[in-house]
Scaffold this motif. Sequence first.
Motif, short mmCIF file in Angstrom:
data_model
loop_
_atom_site.label_atom_id
_atom_site.label_comp_id
_atom_site.label_asym_id
_atom_site.label_seq_id
_atom_site.Cartn_x
_atom_site.Cartn_y
_atom_site.Cartn_z
N GLU A 68 0.83 -1.20 0.00
CA GLU A 68 0.00 0.00 0.00
C GLU A 68 0.87 1.25 0.00
O GLU A 68 1.84 1.34 0.76
CB GLU A 68 -0.91 0.01 1.23
CG GLU A 68 -1.97 1.11 1.22
CD GLU A 68 -2.96 0.98 2.35
OE1 GLU A 68 -2.63 0.33 3.37
OE2 GLU A 68 -4.07 1.51 2.24
N LYS A 78 -12.50 -1.79 -14.66
CA LYS A 78 -12.01 -2.39 -13.42
C LYS A 78 -13.02 -3.43 -12.96
O LYS A 78 -14.23 -3.16 -12.94
CB LYS A 78 -11.85 -1.33 -12.33
CG LYS A 78 -11.40 -1.92 -10.99
CD LYS A 78 -11.33 -0.86 -9.91
CE LYS A 78 -10.93 -1.45 -8.58
NZ LYS A 78 -10.86 -0.42 -7.50
N ARG A 124 -13.73 -5.69 -9.68
CA ARG A 124 -13.42 -6.05 -8.30
C ARG A 124 -13.61 -7.55 -8.12
O ARG A 124 -14.40 -8.16 -8.85
CB ARG A 124 -14.32 -5.30 -7.33
CG ARG A 124 -14.10 -3.80 -7.32
CD ARG A 124 -15.03 -3.12 -6.32
NE ARG A 124 -14.90 -1.67 -6.37
CZ ARG A 124 -14.00 -0.98 -5.67
NH1 ARG A 124 -13.17 -1.61 -4.86
NH2 ARG A 124 -13.96 0.33 -5.77
N THR A 134 -1.04 3.48 -4.25
CA THR A 134 -2.16 2.54 -4.22
C THR A 134 -2.78 2.43 -2.83
O THR A 134 -2.11 2.59 -1.80
CB THR A 134 -1.72 1.14 -4.66
OG1 THR A 134 -0.60 0.74 -3.86
CG2 THR A 134 -1.36 1.12 -6.13
N GLN A 135 -4.08 2.13 -2.84
CA GLN A 135 -4.83 1.87 -1.61
C GLN A 135 -5.47 0.49 -1.73
O GLN A 135 -5.59 -0.05 -2.83
CB GLN A 135 -5.91 2.95 -1.42
CG GLN A 135 -5.34 4.35 -1.31
CD GLN A 135 -6.41 5.43 -1.22
OE1 GLN A 135 -7.61 5.14 -1.28
NE2 GLN A 135 -5.98 6.68 -1.07
N THR A 136 -5.90 -0.05 -0.60
CA THR A 136 -6.50 -1.39 -0.64
C THR A 136 -7.77 -1.41 -1.49
O THR A 136 -8.15 -2.45 -2.02
CB THR A 136 -6.81 -1.89 0.77
OG1 THR A 136 -7.62 -0.93 1.44
CG2 THR A 136 -5.52 -2.11 1.57
N THR A 137 -8.40 -0.27 -1.65
CA THR A 137 -9.60 -0.20 -2.48
C THR A 137 -9.29 -0.32 -3.98
O THR A 137 -10.20 -0.45 -4.80
CB THR A 137 -10.35 1.11 -2.23
OG1 THR A 137 -9.43 2.20 -2.41
CG2 THR A 137 -10.94 1.16 -0.84
N ASP A 138 -8.00 -0.27 -4.32
CA ASP A 138 -7.62 -0.38 -5.73
C ASP A 138 -7.53 -1.82 -6.21
O ASP A 138 -7.35 -2.07 -7.40
CB ASP A 138 -6.27 0.30 -5.98
CG ASP A 138 -6.32 1.80 -5.76
OD1 ASP A 138 -5.31 2.37 -5.29
OD2 ASP A 138 -7.38 2.41 -6.04
N GLY A 146 -8.13 -5.44 -7.63
CA GLY A 146 -9.04 -5.90 -8.67
C GLY A 146 -8.26 -6.17 -9.94
O GLY A 146 -7.03 -6.13 -9.96
N THR A 169 -3.01 -6.78 -6.50
CA THR A 169 -3.25 -7.00 -5.07
C THR A 169 -2.42 -5.99 -4.30
O THR A 169 -1.29 -5.65 -4.69
CB THR A 169 -2.89 -8.43 -4.64
OG1 THR A 169 -1.53 -8.70 -5.00
CG2 THR A 169 -3.78 -9.45 -5.32
N PRO A 206 -1.73 -4.25 2.84
CA PRO A 206 -1.87 -3.08 3.73
C PRO A 206 -0.67 -2.91 4.65
O PRO A 206 0.13 -3.81 4.83
CB PRO A 206 -3.14 -3.41 4.53
CG PRO A 206 -3.25 -4.88 4.49
CD PRO A 206 -2.65 -5.34 3.18
#
Lengths: 116, 111
Positions: free
Chosen positions: B15, B36, B38, B79-83, B85, B108, B111
């Motif tokens: 992250e 994208k 998910r 990048t964030q964990t919501t990215d 996919g 992937t 975090p």
Amino acid sequence: GAGVSQSPSNKVTEKGKDVELRCDPISGHTALYWYRQSLGQGLEFLIYFQGNSAPDKSGLPSDRFSAERTGGSVSTLTIQRTQQEDSAVYLCASSQRGGRYNSPLHFGNGTRLTVT
Amino acid sequence: GQQVMQIPQYQHVQEGEDFTTYCNSSTTLSNIQWYKQRPGGHPVFLIQLVKSGEVKKQKRLTFQFGEAKKNSSLHITATQTTDVGTYFCAGRDTNAGKSTFGDGTTLTVKP
């Protein structure tokens, strides 16, 4: 409805049986696509309908697969004599127009087909 | 026929690190779209590029279309964990009626 609707969401069938998968595109969308996605894999193109033109069937993997689009709206993908390798998620997408000015594809949630 | 190749197939980042996926077509494209997907979801449209050399930004995402209109890239800053996919490109050949999807890059984020 607001989006592309596919039914059923899940289908379990025995090898050798026929299945029909349904797609209701967004109202007014002239282009409709079917894709197949195996677990962890990319999108495999199956067939493309654009308005009243002859469909592009170049992606259908065998003659057991067929699709039709009635009245320029609802589409049905039929798989005859299903095989275990047909197990996958079948995704339908529609777009406002295809051809030269293709617009974004809106995907349904897919039908997860399992052939036992 | 038209081929669209996407690399890398997988990318694992910590992250906060940056991420880039590349899309290359065997033919000149009239436009390219990015989607994208998910985990457990369906592909969702992100953006469309049409002009040679075009660059578009969506918050931390930067999309580029090559000068020759045969390649494109998607870059995510920090990048964030919501990215997480799979990111797909879809290129439309100038002579084709439909777009061809790349095989996707699965991201992937630890975090």
